[in-house]
Design a protein around this motif. Structure first.
Motif, short mmCIF file in Angstrom:
data_model
loop_
_atom_site.label_atom_id
_atom_site.label_comp_id
_atom_site.label_asym_id
_atom_site.label_seq_id
_atom_site.Cartn_x
_atom_site.Cartn_y
_atom_site.Cartn_z
N PRO A 20 -7.93 -11.64 12.30
CA PRO A 20 -8.18 -13.04 12.62
C PRO A 20 -9.63 -13.34 13.01
CG PRO A 20 -6.23 -12.26 13.75
CD PRO A 20 -6.85 -11.08 13.09
N GLU A 21 -10.28 -12.40 13.70
CA GLU A 21 -11.64 -12.67 14.16
C GLU A 21 -12.65 -12.78 13.03
OE1 GLU A 21 -10.85 -8.21 14.89
OE2 GLU A 21 -9.73 -10.08 15.00
N PHE A 22 -12.28 -12.35 11.82
CA PHE A 22 -13.20 -12.44 10.69
C PHE A 22 -12.71 -13.42 9.63
CE2 PHE A 22 -16.15 -9.24 11.92
CZ PHE A 22 -15.43 -8.33 12.67
N GLU A 23 -11.69 -14.17 9.93
CA GLU A 23 -11.09 -15.09 8.97
C GLU A 23 -12.15 -16.02 8.39
OE1 GLU A 23 -8.25 -15.85 6.56
OE2 GLU A 23 -7.83 -14.56 8.25
N GLY A 24 -12.14 -16.15 7.07
CA GLY A 24 -13.04 -17.06 6.40
C GLY A 24 -14.45 -16.53 6.17
N LYS A 25 -14.76 -15.33 6.59
CA LYS A 25 -16.13 -14.82 6.46
C LYS A 25 -16.36 -14.07 5.15
CE LYS A 25 -17.44 -14.69 11.22
NZ LYS A 25 -17.95 -13.93 12.31
N LYS A 26 -15.37 -13.29 4.70
CA LYS A 26 -15.53 -12.50 3.50
C LYS A 26 -14.20 -12.40 2.78
CE LYS A 26 -18.89 -8.79 3.13
NZ LYS A 26 -19.19 -7.44 3.53
N ALA A 27 -14.26 -12.27 1.48
CA ALA A 27 -13.04 -12.12 0.70
C ALA A 27 -12.50 -10.70 0.86
CB ALA A 27 -13.32 -12.41 -0.76
N LEU A 28 -11.22 -10.55 0.61
CA LEU A 28 -10.62 -9.21 0.59
C LEU A 28 -11.30 -8.38 -0.49
CD1 LEU A 28 -6.86 -10.12 0.93
CD2 LEU A 28 -8.20 -8.83 2.56
N PRO A 29 -11.24 -7.06 -0.37
CA PRO A 29 -11.86 -6.23 -1.42
C PRO A 29 -11.24 -6.55 -2.78
CG PRO A 29 -11.08 -4.87 0.40
CD PRO A 29 -10.60 -6.27 0.65
N CYS A 30 -12.05 -6.48 -3.81
CA CYS A 30 -11.54 -6.70 -5.16
C CYS A 30 -10.58 -5.56 -5.50
CB CYS A 30 -12.69 -6.78 -6.15
SG CYS A 30 -13.63 -5.26 -6.31
N PRO A 31 -9.71 -5.76 -6.47
CA PRO A 31 -8.74 -4.71 -6.81
C PRO A 31 -9.40 -3.39 -7.18
CG PRO A 31 -8.24 -6.74 -8.00
CD PRO A 31 -9.52 -6.96 -7.27
N GLU A 32 -10.57 -3.47 -7.83
CA GLU A 32 -11.29 -2.25 -8.20
C GLU A 32 -11.75 -1.47 -6.97
OE1 GLU A 32 -11.59 -5.25 -11.45
OE2 GLU A 32 -11.98 -5.31 -9.31
N GLU A 33 -12.24 -2.22 -5.96
CA GLU A 33 -12.68 -1.56 -4.74
C GLU A 33 -11.49 -0.96 -3.99
OE1 GLU A 33 -15.12 -2.40 -0.58
OE2 GLU A 33 -14.82 -4.04 -1.99
N ALA A 34 -10.41 -1.70 -3.94
CA ALA A 34 -9.20 -1.20 -3.26
C ALA A 34 -8.70 0.08 -3.95
CB ALA A 34 -8.12 -2.27 -3.25
N ALA A 35 -8.69 0.08 -5.29
CA ALA A 35 -8.25 1.27 -6.04
C ALA A 35 -9.20 2.43 -5.78
CB ALA A 35 -8.17 0.96 -7.53
N PHE A 36 -10.50 2.14 -5.77
CA PHE A 36 -11.50 3.18 -5.53
C PHE A 36 -11.30 3.81 -4.16
CE2 PHE A 36 -15.68 4.75 -4.28
CZ PHE A 36 -16.02 5.50 -5.39
N LEU A 37 -11.11 2.98 -3.14
CA LEU A 37 -10.89 3.50 -1.79
C LEU A 37 -9.62 4.34 -1.70
CD1 LEU A 37 -11.94 0.37 0.30
CD2 LEU A 37 -13.21 2.51 0.02
N GLU A 38 -8.57 3.90 -2.38
CA GLU A 38 -7.33 4.68 -2.39
C GLU A 38 -7.52 6.02 -3.10
OE1 GLU A 38 -4.65 4.25 -0.63
OE2 GLU A 38 -5.54 2.41 0.16
N LEU A 39 -8.32 6.03 -4.18
CA LEU A 39 -8.63 7.28 -4.86
C LEU A 39 -9.36 8.24 -3.93
CD1 LEU A 39 -9.80 6.18 -8.41
CD2 LEU A 39 -7.91 7.71 -7.87
N LEU A 40 -10.33 7.74 -3.18
CA LEU A 40 -11.07 8.58 -2.24
C LEU A 40 -10.15 9.14 -1.16
CD1 LEU A 40 -14.41 6.61 -1.76
CD2 LEU A 40 -14.02 8.67 -3.11
N ARG A 41 -9.32 8.28 -0.57
CA ARG A 41 -8.40 8.74 0.47
C ARG A 41 -7.43 9.79 -0.06
NH1 ARG A 41 -7.98 3.04 1.47
NH2 ARG A 41 -9.34 2.51 3.20
#
Length: 168
Positions: A20-41
């Motif tokens: 909530p404290e960052f609401e409206g400041k930045k969009a959620l990660p794009c699907p490519e970034e989310a997939a990339f982060l999941e690959l790394l994890r």
């Protein structure tokens, strides 16, 4: 929950949610970034588990990779070729081969036709070590990924190959 800047990773639901404290400041990660982060994890988790299996034989994953490469080329390979076949690139392939040679798992020799070329070959001791690790490694792979089933594993493999081809 872990907080990543303005996102909170909810491990229960396995999703990134806005805090909530960052609401409206930045969009959620794009699907490519989310997939990339999941690959790394996922890579980190799986490689740590495999490292536990290899630790029994005092092998790093890169050393194991070299031994498997050389098992597939019993006539030996030039050091540069080994480096190009590695799963993860090791900038110091010479030191990696030094450690394996010191343990008697590989031998290196200069080629008679071209003295500049150094060939590496797996020794019988290296083959024995791989024979001991084959089943524990296979079992670790089954334990880590078997729950996905054959069809999902096939799909995952195809998707990862496609991603790597496009990135290459």
């Amino acid at each position: 929950m872990r907080v990543f800047a303005e996102y909170r990773y909810n491990e229960y639901n396995e999703v990134m949610v806005r805090t909530p404290e960052f609401e409206g400041k930045k969009a959620l990660p794009c699907p490519e970034e989310a997939a990339f982060l999941e690959l790394l994890r996922t890579t980190d988790t799986l490689t740590r588990r495999l490292a536990e299996v290899l630790k029994v034989e005092e092998l790093s994953s890169n050393q194991y990779n070299v031994l498997r490469i050389l098992r597939g080329a019993l006539e030996g390979l030039p050091c540069g070729e080994i480096g190009s076949r590695m799963i993860t690139r090791d900038p110091d392939i010479t030191r990696l081969l030094d450690r394996l040679e010191k343990r008697g798992l590989i031998v290196r020799s200069r080629e008679a036709r071209d003295r500049r070329m150094v060939m590496a070959r797996i020794t019988p001791q290296g083959l024995d070590l791989l024979a001991r690790t084959d089943e524990p490694v296979r079992q670790a792979h089954r334990n880590l990924l078997g729950h996905l089933g054959r069809e999902r594993l096939r799909s995952l493999t195809e998707l990862l190959q496609l991603a790597r081809q496009h990135a290459g």
